[in-house]
Structure formats: C-alpha cells, structure tokens
Design a protein around this motif. Structure first.
Motif, mmCIF file in Angstrom:
data_model
loop_
_atom_site.group_PDB
_atom_site.id
_atom_site.type_symbol
_atom_site.label_atom_id
_atom_site.label_comp_id
_atom_site.label_asym_id
_atom_site.label_seq_id
_atom_site.Cartn_x
_atom_site.Cartn_y
_atom_site.Cartn_z
ATOM 1 N N VAL A 109 89.439 55.983 51.043
ATOM 2 C CA VAL A 109 88.751 56.434 49.841
ATOM 3 C C VAL A 109 89.423 55.813 48.627
ATOM 4 O O VAL A 109 90.630 55.934 48.449
ATOM 5 N N ALA A 110 88.645 55.144 47.811
ATOM 6 C CA ALA A 110 89.216 54.534 46.611
ATOM 7 C C ALA A 110 88.558 55.119 45.377
ATOM 8 O O ALA A 110 87.403 55.521 45.401
ATOM 9 N N ARG A 111 89.296 55.137 44.315
ATOM 10 C CA ARG A 111 88.746 55.624 43.065
ATOM 11 C C ARG A 111 87.888 54.536 42.433
ATOM 12 O O ARG A 111 88.216 53.363 42.515
ATOM 13 N N ALA A 112 86.814 54.952 41.820
ATOM 14 C CA ALA A 112 85.958 53.967 41.166
ATOM 15 C C ALA A 112 86.691 53.333 39.999
ATOM 16 O O ALA A 112 87.465 53.987 39.312
ATOM 17 N N GLY A 168 87.438 52.003 36.397
ATOM 18 C CA GLY A 168 87.050 52.496 35.086
ATOM 19 C C GLY A 168 86.923 53.998 35.027
ATOM 20 O O GLY A 168 86.384 54.552 34.086
ATOM 21 N N CYS A 169 87.405 54.657 36.045
ATOM 22 C CA CYS A 169 87.329 56.110 36.049
ATOM 23 C C CYS A 169 88.712 56.669 35.748
ATOM 24 O O CYS A 169 89.638 56.517 36.529
ATOM 25 N N PRO A 170 88.864 57.299 34.605
ATOM 26 C CA PRO A 170 90.191 57.707 34.163
ATOM 27 C C PRO A 170 90.682 59.014 34.793
ATOM 28 O O PRO A 170 91.854 59.338 34.695
ATOM 29 N N GLU A 171 89.790 59.751 35.407
ATOM 30 C CA GLU A 171 90.186 61.065 35.921
ATOM 31 C C GLU A 171 91.057 60.962 37.153
ATOM 32 O O GLU A 171 90.768 60.188 38.060
#
Lengths: 212, 64
Positions: A116-119, A121-124
């Motif tokens: 699972v990777a974070r999208a 440009g997603c700062p959260e």
C-alpha cells in the motif's frame, strides 16, 4: 503459492466479506463530510436488537434527521476546526500524544510490506482512522495483502485495536458531534465485534512477513 | 512455508453471523452490487494501490 492464494479466496465466506461494508462506511464518514447520497444511503440501513444492530439503526435515524450542510459543519468542528478540530483521529496521537511519531513509522513499514502506497501529493499521514479502515477493507477484499485472515488480524491488532476504540468513544462524547456521536457508537461496536472475531483466528506471528 | 497459518476456529463464522454485520449490508444491498468490485485500482497486485488519504479521490471509488 498461487494455490494458497486461491484457497484463501475460496475461504472467504460471505460473513467474512460483509465486514468490508462497516469499514467502508466508517471510512467514508471519517474521511470527509457525508454528501447527500451517503446520508440517503445511511437512512436505509436497518439494525436488529444486537448492540451493533442498534447502533446502526440509531445512525440511520440520525442520518434522516440531518442535512449535508449540518453534517458538514459537524465534520468541520470535529476534525478541521480553526487550527485544529475537537478530535485528532490519528494513531500516533492516541498512542503517544504527538502526531507523526513512532506508530506512524511502524505503520508505514507494514503498509510497504502490504503493497500500500500513499498517493503522491497527499499531505495527510497514513495513520488517520479513515485510512486505516480503508486498509482493512482492502485486506478483506484482497485488493492488497495476501488474503489471509492472519494478515488482517495482525494489522488490526497492531494498528487499530491499540487505539481506535478510544477514538470512537471520544467521538461519542464529542461536544460538537450529533450525527457523528452515532458514527462513534457504530465504530466502537463494530471494533468490539472485530476484536472478538479475531480472537477466533489462529494468527500467531505469521502472515505479513512470511514471504519477506 | 507454512501451509495455512490463518485457520479459523469454528466459532468465528457463527459469531460473525450473529453479530449482525449484515445490518450494514442489508440496507445497501441494492447498491452493493457495483460496489463489490469498486476497489481502488488493484492493477499491480502488490503495489498498485494508492492510499489517497482523506477527503480525496479514492473515496469516490470506495462508494457502496
């Protein structure tokens, strides 16, 4: 290896798969204020006399008594606020009192192993309650992970059971919450079910790291 | 490698049945059909998923 995956797939009975839905429902309420469609959908939920069923029925009733605007105000006061909302739904905060501490690092390592990777440009940070609910839904559906219950169990016990029940309790008692109090009850009751049900899975330390 | 490390004790399925998880399912049965496969882009099995966090796009995909 492949046959093991297929075996696991076949072992997913409908009761197992249904667990997706509460996770997704919770993820949607926690990720963003409900739109009209979600509220409408929620009014159609029916609960029975079990604790979880009653909580769901209460949420359904609550959804029919609110509006997207009112629910949006609630969401804003709870999670965004001026500077910050009333609650901080992050694992790290609940476990250490600070944001972006060790629990987040541990979570990132596990998410990496699960694919699972974070999208971009997603700062959260990823340890937001909505994100964790969504990871559970993905583990159940088989979108990622190895499809094993022991993998779900390990993730749940490490990253969710350690704090999210307390967060839902806080949500139930939040000053600015109305509809969201009921979301809190649904969440708390659902996690109780999950906790009990995972105790019935022989997980040990297996799973996530088995194949490195 | 261990064969099946996640064997379920017999009680789990019954317990889940009785716990009325179905309460959430029942109400969304009509729309659940299209939902079931609406998982975010599972494309590359292990790395295709992008956790678009919070208020973001992925939740459009995660609709019931």
């Amino acid at each position: 290896m492949e046959s093991a995956v297929i075996e696991a797939e076949c072992a997913i009975g409908s009761e197992e798969r249904l667990r997706l839905l509460p996770y997704k429902l919770l993820a949607r309420y926690l990720a963003a204020p409900p739109d009209r469609e979600l509220l409408e959908l929620t009014t159609r939920l029916e609960g029975d006399g079990t604790p979880f069923g009653r909580a769901v029925a209460e949420l359904a009733a609550g959804a029919s008594e609110t509006t997207p605007a009112a629910a949006g105000d609630e969401y804003h006061a709870l999670f965004i606020g001026l500077g910050r909302g009333e609650l901080l739904p992050y694992a790290s905060y609940y476990l250490t009192g600070f944001l972006q501490e060790r629990p987040l690092a541990d979570l990132r390592a596990d998410l990496g192993r699960l694919g699972v990777a974070r999208a971009e440009g997603c700062p959260e940070p990823e340890d937001h309650a909505a994100a964790l609910c969504e990871v559970m839904a993905g583990l159940i559906s088989g979108s990622f992970g190895d499809g094993r219950l022991s993998t779900q169990k390990r993730f749940f016990e490490t990253h969710i059971a350690t704090w999210m029940g307390r967060f839902f309790e806080d949500l139930e008692g939040a000053r600015t919450a109305r509809l969201y109090r009921r979301v809190g009850t649904v969440g708390r009751r659902f996690l109780e079910i999950e906790e009990t049900a995972f105790a019935m899975v022989d997980g040990h330390e297996a799973a996530v790291s088995v194949d490195g | 490698m261990r064969k099946d490390s996640s064997r379920t004790k017999p009680g789990r399925r019954d317990f889940l049945k009785l716990a009325s998880i179905g309460a959430v399912a029942a109400g969304v049965a009509g729309v659940a059909g299209r939902k079931a496969e609406a998982e975010p882009d599972a494309g590359a099995q292990r790395s295709g998923y992008r956790l678009t966090h919070h208020v973001k796009k992925v939740y459009e995909l995660a609709r019931f």
